[in-house]
Design a protein around this motif. Structure first.
Motif, PDB file in Angstrom:
ATOM      1  N   SER A  58       0.813  -1.219   0.000  1.00 54.61           N
ATOM      2  CA  SER A  58       0.000   0.000   0.000  1.00 54.61           C
ATOM      3  C   SER A  58       0.842   1.262   0.000  1.00 54.61           C
ATOM      4  O   SER A  58       0.702   2.133   0.849  1.00 54.61           O
ATOM      5  CB  SER A  58      -0.934   0.003   1.215  1.00 54.61           C
ATOM      6  OG  SER A  58      -1.719  -1.153   1.229  1.00 54.61           O
ATOM      7  N   TYR A  59       1.738   1.372  -0.956  1.00 51.40           N
ATOM      8  CA  TYR A  59       2.588   2.546  -1.052  1.00 51.40           C
ATOM      9  C   TYR A  59       2.530   3.059  -2.487  1.00 51.40           C
ATOM     10  O   TYR A  59       2.061   2.352  -3.372  1.00 51.40           O
ATOM     11  CB  TYR A  59       4.032   2.173  -0.645  1.00 51.40           C
ATOM     12  CG  TYR A  59       4.930   3.348  -0.383  1.00 51.40           C
ATOM     13  CD1 TYR A  59       4.745   4.145   0.729  1.00 51.40           C
ATOM     14  CD2 TYR A  59       5.960   3.663  -1.263  1.00 51.40           C
ATOM     15  CE1 TYR A  59       5.577   5.231   0.977  1.00 51.40           C
ATOM     16  CE2 TYR A  59       6.795   4.740  -1.018  1.00 51.40           C
ATOM     17  CZ  TYR A  59       6.601   5.518   0.096  1.00 51.40           C
ATOM     18  OH  TYR A  59       7.422   6.592   0.331  1.00 51.40           O
ATOM     19  N   GLY A  60       3.004   4.280  -2.722  1.00 51.21           N
ATOM     20  CA  GLY A  60       2.967   4.849  -4.073  1.00 51.21           C
ATOM     21  C   GLY A  60       3.646   3.955  -5.087  1.00 51.21           C
ATOM     22  O   GLY A  60       4.614   3.268  -4.759  1.00 51.21           O
ATOM     23  N   GLU A  61       3.177   3.964  -6.315  1.00 51.29           N
ATOM     24  CA  GLU A  61       3.726   3.078  -7.327  1.00 51.29           C
ATOM     25  C   GLU A  61       4.397   3.860  -8.432  1.00 51.29           C
ATOM     26  O   GLU A  61       4.049   5.000  -8.691  1.00 51.29           O
ATOM     27  CB  GLU A  61       2.626   2.184  -7.921  1.00 51.29           C
ATOM     28  CG  GLU A  61       1.260   2.501  -7.442  1.00 51.29           C
ATOM     29  CD  GLU A  61       0.172   1.646  -8.029  1.00 51.29           C
ATOM     30  OE1 GLU A  61      -0.299   1.994  -9.113  1.00 51.29           O
ATOM     31  OE2 GLU A  61      -0.203   0.665  -7.395  1.00 51.29           O
ATOM     32  N   VAL A  62       5.364   3.228  -9.074  1.00 49.72           N
ATOM     33  CA  VAL A  62       6.071   3.815 -10.201  1.00 49.72           C
ATOM     34  C   VAL A  62       5.602   3.118 -11.467  1.00 49.72           C
ATOM     35  O   VAL A  62       5.599   1.886 -11.534  1.00 49.72           O
ATOM     36  CB  VAL A  62       7.596   3.633 -10.037  1.00 49.72           C
ATOM     37  CG1 VAL A  62       8.332   4.071 -11.289  1.00 49.72           C
ATOM     38  CG2 VAL A  62       8.095   4.400  -8.836  1.00 49.72           C
TER      39      VAL A  62
END
Length: 198
Positions: A118-122
Motif C-alpha cells: 500500500s505505497y505509491g507506485e512507479v
C-alpha cells in the motif's frame, strides 16, 4: 446540470476499468560490465514487508506487470505503462501483491526501487527489446518548465551498493533526472534491465 451528471459517469467508467496482469517474468541485467550480464534481481528483505531488488545471479524472483485495460502506449515501440508487482509470500495464506515504488532520500540523487504494501507506485514501460524504462514528458531544463506531449523513455538504471534500515545490499537503483545526471554514489554501475518471461 451536465457537469453534475458527468462526474458519476466518469467515476463509474473508472471503477469498471480492469487490471490486466502479464505472465511472470524475471528482471535480467545487461551491462557493458560483462561479469554482470545475465545476472538477475531477486526481492530481498529490507524491513517488515519491504523488499529491495538485489543482485542474485540466477535464478531471480518472478515479477508481473499490471496495466489498466484500455491504456495505450505513449509512443511507438513502447508498451503501455504499468506497475511492476511482486507477490510477498505470507505463510499458508494467499501472497500479498506489492507494487514497486521509489524510496528517495534528500541526501542522494540515487533512488531505490522497493516493494512496499500500500505505497505509491512507479509506472514503467518496456521497449521493443523488452528493456525497462520510465516514460516522462517533463523538461525542467528550460524556463518555464515544459510538460510536453513528446516525452521520452528514461533508462537511468544502475546497480549500486545501498543501505536501507540497516540492510546493506547491491541493488537496482535509479538516478533521478533526465538521463544526463551521474550517480553521486561511487559504487554505481550503469545497467539495462531486461524482462524475460518465464
Amino acid at each position: 446540470m451536465k457537469s453534475v451528471t458527468a462526474l458519476p459517469l466518469l467515476l463509474a467508467g473508472a471503477a469498471s476499468a480492469q487490471t490486466i496482469q502479464s505472465k511472470p517474468f524475471e528482471l535480467v541485467i545487461q551491462s557493458a560490465n560483462e561479469t554482470l550480464n545475465g545476472q538477475q534481481f531477486t526481492a530481498c528483505h529490507s524491513g517488515a514487508a519491504i523488499e529491495s531488488l538485489c543482485l542474485n545471479g540466477n535464478p531471480g524472483s518472478h515479477y508481473y506487470l499490471n496495466t489498466t485495460e484500455g491504456v495505450k502506449s505513449p509512443q511507438s515501440g513502447v508498451s503501455a505503462p504499468g506497475v511492476i508487482v511482486w507477490n510477498l509470500p505470507i505463510g499458508n495464506e494467499a501472497p500479498e501483491p506489492e507494487a514497486m515504488s521509489f524510496y528517495t532520500e534528500p541526501g542522494t540523487n540515487v533512488a531505490m526501487p522497493m516493494f512496499y504494501p500500500s505505497y505509491g507506485e512507479v509506472q514503467v514501460v518496456f521497449d521493443s527489446k523488452d528493456q525497462m524504462g520510465i516514460y516522462s514528458t517533463l523538461d525542467d531544463t528550460v524556463t518555464p518548465p515544459s510538460d510536453n506531449s513528446k516525452g521520452k523513455v528514461l533508462k537511468n538504471w544502475y546497480l549500486c551498493d545501498t543501505v536501507f534500515s540497516g540492510y546493506q545490499y547491491r541493488t537496482l537503483s535509479w538516478v533521478n533526472g533526465n538521463g544526463s545526471e551521474k550517480p553521486q554514489n561511487p559504487s554505481c554501475v550503469h545497467v539495462e534491465v531486461e524482462r524475460k518471461f518465464v
